[in-house]
Scaffold this motif. Structure first.
Motif, PDB file in Angstrom:
ATOM      1  N   LYS A   1      40.150  -4.188   5.464  1.00 53.18           N
ATOM      2  CA  LYS A   1      41.544  -4.615   5.309  1.00 53.18           C
ATOM      3  C   LYS A   1      41.973  -5.462   6.501  1.00 53.18           C
ATOM      4  CE  LYS A   1      45.775  -4.391   3.502  1.00 53.18           C
ATOM      5  NZ  LYS A   1      46.139  -5.047   2.226  1.00 53.18           N
TER       6      LYS A   1
ATOM      7  N   LYS B   1      40.676  -8.992   6.094  1.00 53.21           N
ATOM      8  CA  LYS B   1      41.438  -9.699   5.049  1.00 53.21           C
ATOM      9  C   LYS B   1      42.774 -10.186   5.593  1.00 53.21           C
ATOM     10  CE  LYS B   1      42.974  -9.075   0.244  1.00 53.21           C
ATOM     11  NZ  LYS B   1      44.382  -9.448   0.409  1.00 53.21           N
TER      12      LYS B   1
ATOM     13  N   TYR C   1      34.719 -11.754   4.043  1.00 52.31           N
ATOM     14  CA  TYR C   1      35.928 -12.571   3.953  1.00 52.31           C
ATOM     15  C   TYR C   1      35.778 -13.941   4.610  1.00 52.31           C
ATOM     16  CZ  TYR C   1      38.208  -8.412   2.190  1.00 52.31           C
ATOM     17  OH  TYR C   1      38.550  -7.329   1.415  1.00 52.31           O
TER      18      TYR C   1
END
Length: 357
Positions: free
Chosen positions: A219, A222, A242
């Motif tokens: 997370k 991201k 990512y």
């Protein structure tokens, strides 16, 4: 020799490597058909280890540049591609994508396998036990934080086998679209990552840097990708997932942070490798001397115990314990079978596998 000539040499060698790899995969297809006919296992960790050890020995004799780690990194990917040609694999892991469990899974099963990210350890066991996936990858212990109780609890109740263990160094990276550290105003990560990278943060950033805790390092990567002036402390695989540029690798304060993962399967028993570890579950009585007498069986046969962990048996109105025990050796060895015969109703076999730690 000029640069162009050297590059031409590399291209010619790459062409040879490609031809040999295609030749290898053609043989792999034949092996796959034979295994399918005989219903034997595709994944053989002990066979892979013996190949890597043999190639390392040859490289040393030839005074080659490649060390054991380099040979392992190259050939684990070759093995993973080979297995997917024999039989495409589904691998479940404790998520999210980009987690260290994901990184551990991909390091063994390669980029071609189909990966399923699951939210809980219980879900990984569910998927392996029901056959929805061929393999599952879960953490069992960290040398800084201790054992993962949920994994041990699931091993006590589930009809799955441990087919391999995998130690993975927990290395954090600083990743960001902004390569000028002075323009980074916030860093996203998990609380444990901030704790383990405290010295790096103090050395490279001012006191006004904002440290924002999120649920996972995936997370964090991201969010850092989406925001200007943001960075993430995350795993290499999260940055890769990512496409977030890595500024610094290995920023953790301690280089000794290692997590041990288990690879699980429904019905797979490894052959002897010569350097094995076995895990069992022992349901021992609670009378005086029961545990001591049980452990004495191992001492008398010179079997080295490497781990013993107690867990509540969770029986109504009882405070009995089960013991997860790891020891050196393969389950089929005669001296281990002697103990099984003495305690047939006490021991549940969880797996014999190549010893990695």
């Amino acid at each position: 020799m000029d640069l162009l000539s050297l590059r031409n040499q590399i291209d010619a060698i790459d062409n040879q490597i490609l031809r040999l790899l295609n030749e290898r995969m053609n043989v792999v297809k034949q092996v796959g058909e034979l295994k399918k006919h005989e219903k034997t296992a595709i994944y053989r960790p002990e066979r892979e280890k013996s190949i890597i050890d043999r190639l390392h020995s040859i490289s040393k004799q030839d005074e080659g540049t490649l060390n054991h780690a380099a040979i392992e990194a190259i050939f684990l990917e070759v093995f993973a591609v080979s297995r997917n040609i024999e039989l495409p694999e589904k691998v479940a892991f404790l998520g999210p994508e980009g987690s260290y469990t994901h990184q551990a899974a991909e390091s063994r099963f390669g980029a071609m396998s189909e990966y399923i990210s699951l939210k809980t350890i219980k879900s990984v066991f569910d998927n392996v036990e029901t056959g929805r996936v061929r393999f599952g990858v879960v953490p069992i212990e960290n040398n800084q934080e201790g054992t993962v109780a949920e994994t041990i609890d699931q091993l006590c109740y589930r009809n799955v086998k441990i087919v391999a263990e995998l130690p993975l160094s927990v290395n954090f990276t600083l990743a960001s679209k902004t390569d000028d550290l002075s323009k980074i105003t916030k860093i996203y990560s998990k609380d444990i990552a901030f704790r383990q990278c405290r010295q790096f943060i103090e050395d490279y950033f001012d006191e006004d840097i904002r440290l924002i805790q999120v649920a996972s390092t995936s997370k964090a990567a991201k969010l850092a990708l989406e925001e200007e002036g943001a960075a993430a402390i995350c795993s290499q695989i999260a940055a890769k997932l990512y496409k977030l540029p890595i500024i610094y690798n290995n920023i953790e304060d301690s280089q000794d942070n290692t997590t041990r993962f288990l690879i699980l399967a429904k019905d797979l028993v490894n052959q002897k490798s010569g350097k094995d570890k076995t895990s069992i579950l022992a349901k021992i009585g609670n009378h005086p001397g029961d545990l001591a007498n049980f452990l004495e069986e191992f001492r008398q046969r010179d079997i080295n115990l490497t781990k013993i962990e107690s867990r509540p048996a969770k029986e109504k109105d009882n405070f009995k314990y089960w013991f997860l025990i790891d020891f050196d050796g393969h389950y089929e060895e005669s001296k281990i079978q002697e103990i099984i015969r003495v305690y047939p109703d006490t021991i549940t076999f969880l797996g014999s596998y190549v010893k990695m730690v």
